[in-house]
Design an enzyme around this catalytic site. Structure first.
Site, PDB file in Angstrom:
ATOM      1  N   ASP A  74       0.815  -1.214   0.000  1.00 38.54           N
ATOM      2  CA  ASP A  74       0.000   0.000   0.000  1.00 38.54           C
ATOM      3  C   ASP A  74       0.850   1.267   0.000  1.00 38.54           C
ATOM      4  O   ASP A  74       2.066   1.220   0.230  1.00 38.54           O
ATOM      5  CB  ASP A  74      -0.947  -0.008   1.217  1.00 38.54           C
ATOM      6  N   ASN A  99      -7.722  -3.151  13.981  1.00 40.91           N
ATOM      7  CA  ASN A  99      -9.099  -3.455  13.569  1.00 40.91           C
ATOM      8  C   ASN A  99      -9.160  -4.640  12.614  1.00 40.91           C
ATOM      9  O   ASN A  99     -10.188  -4.897  12.000  1.00 40.91           O
ATOM     10  CB  ASN A  99      -9.747  -2.224  12.923  1.00 40.91           C
ATOM     11  N   GLU A 112      -9.861  -2.048   5.029  1.00 44.24           N
ATOM     12  CA  GLU A 112     -10.525  -1.732   6.290  1.00 44.24           C
ATOM     13  C   GLU A 112     -11.867  -2.464   6.393  1.00 44.24           C
ATOM     14  O   GLU A 112     -12.568  -2.624   5.389  1.00 44.24           O
ATOM     15  CB  GLU A 112     -10.799  -0.218   6.353  1.00 44.24           C
ATOM     16  N   HIS A 131      -7.339  -5.009   9.862  1.00 44.87           N
ATOM     17  CA  HIS A 131      -7.040  -4.748   8.449  1.00 44.87           C
ATOM     18  C   HIS A 131      -5.736  -5.416   8.036  1.00 44.87           C
ATOM     19  O   HIS A 131      -4.849  -5.659   8.843  1.00 44.87           O
ATOM     20  CB  HIS A 131      -7.050  -3.241   8.124  1.00 44.87           C
TER      21      HIS A 131
HETATM   22  C1  F6R Z   1       1.186  -1.421   6.083  1.00 45.72           C
HETATM   23  C2  F6R Z   1       0.227  -2.489   6.314  1.00 45.72           C
HETATM   24  C3  F6R Z   1      -0.636  -2.462   7.534  1.00 45.72           C
HETATM   25  C4  F6R Z   1       0.176  -2.779   8.798  1.00 45.72           C
HETATM   26  C5  F6R Z   1      -0.720  -2.761  10.032  1.00 45.72           C
HETATM   27  C6  F6R Z   1       0.066  -3.001  11.300  1.00 45.72           C
HETATM   28  O1  F6R Z   1       1.888  -1.638   4.871  1.00 45.72           O
HETATM   29  O2  F6R Z   1       0.119  -3.364   5.528  1.00 45.72           O
HETATM   30  O3  F6R Z   1      -1.668  -3.404   7.381  1.00 45.72           O
HETATM   31  O4  F6R Z   1       0.770  -4.033   8.655  1.00 45.72           O
HETATM   32  O5  F6R Z   1      -1.378  -1.528  10.137  1.00 45.72           O
HETATM   33  O6  F6R Z   1       0.871  -1.904  11.560  1.00 45.72           O
HETATM   34  P1  F6R Z   1       1.903  -1.921  12.765  1.00 45.72           P
HETATM   35  O7  F6R Z   1       2.924  -2.939  12.441  1.00 45.72           O
HETATM   36  O8  F6R Z   1       2.488  -0.520  12.770  1.00 45.72           O
HETATM   37  O9  F6R Z   1       1.118  -2.252  13.985  1.00 45.72           O
END
Ligand code: F6R
Length: 264
Positions: free
Chosen positions: A67, A136, A143, A138
């Site tokens: 992303d 959440n 989302e 994702h």
């Molecule tokens: C970002 C991504 C997100 C993160 C998720 C966890 O490229 O794919 O899905 O993996 O938000 O983020 P952290 O590791 O910061 O808790």
């Protein structure tokens, strides 16, 4: 879904690093799917360390990130492109034109999503996809509630995700509202998925992902349907699993066999 539980976060990271390294040893031309976020920081540090020891060669592999924020130029220090340069791209011998992220500043974001999808297909799809999980549920920026068959698209970030990301920006008003993300359908087509989750704050959502019903209210549950998905957890992130498994050190098994852990 296989679940590997390690006693602490550093050991869980070591497992992920070893599995990525093994993929690259097995196939130096592998297409890697990459994630960003705090959970991934030590994974990239581990891969860079192996590269510096002469144990890894990235020169033939290609990468696709999950992303990128919409509206942020790749040179913006908060962009995921800048994150990847800091944590991996500038520290190893990846060829810059072999690394791919969606362009969040494209004039036509829908066309950019299509271009990204087509590029992934043209290069034969993703062999190994690294994943983290949001509080959440994702994956990438898919989302809840989400379309579990979606392709790369523009997603509006949930208030919870924006709150989660606020500390990384200079203020809440600086956090982008939208991002381009690979869709769940795109992610599920990867040959192999490796999801890393560490810390007690992920325990509840991790239990839902592994033991709950597949639901678009918890996007990560779709990984239960993937034929080759390994979830690597530290003990705190595994704390809410009902089918409790004593913490074990899977390090030796990971080095020796392609499928460590227990199966669900
Ligand atoms: C970002 C991504 C997100 C993160 C998720 C966890 O490229 O794919 O899905 O993996 O938000 O983020 P952290 O590791 O910061 O808790």
């Amino acid at each position: 879904m296989k679940v590997v539980i390690q006693s602490h976060a550093a050991a869980a990271v070591d497992v992920v690093v070893a599995m990525v390294a093994r993929e690259l040893h097995r196939n130096p031309y592998a297409v890697l799917g990459l994630a960003t976020g705090r959970t991934m920081d030590p994974v990239y540090a581990g891969l860079v360390a192996l590269y510096r020891e002469g144990m890894l060669d990235f020169s033939n592999c290609r990468t696709f990130n999950l992303d990128e924020y919409a509206g942020l130029h790749r040179d913006n220090p908060h962009s995921y492109h800048a994150y990847m340069k800091r944590h991996l791209f500038d520290a190893v011998n990846l060829r810059p034109h072999y690394t791919h992220l969606p362009d969040g500043t494209a004039a036509d974001l829908a066309a950019e999503c299509l271009r990204y999808e087509q590029l992934i297909s043209r290069l034969g799809g993703i062999d190994l996809q690294l994943l983290g999980i949001g509080l959440n549920g994702h994956i990438g920026f898919n989302e809840p509630p989400c379309d579990l068959a979606s392709r790369t698209h523009v997603e509006e970030l949930s208030p919870e995700t924006m709150r989660q990301n606020t500390p990384l920006f200079s203020g809440p008003d600086q956090v982008p509202h939208h991002a381009i993300t690979m869709g769940m359908g795109t992610i599920l087509e990867s040959g192999r998925c490796l999801l890393l989750a560490t810390g007690i704050e992920k325990a509840e959502i991790v239990a839902g992902m592994i033991e709950g019903p597949v639901s678009n209210d918890l996007p990560a549950t779709a990984l239960q349907t993937h034929l080759d998905c390994t979830v690597i957890l530290d003990q705190p992130a595994a704390a809410r699993l009902r089918q409790t498994v004593a913490a074990r050190d899977f390090w030796t098994e990971v080095k020796a066999s392609p499928a460590p852990g227990r199966s669900f």
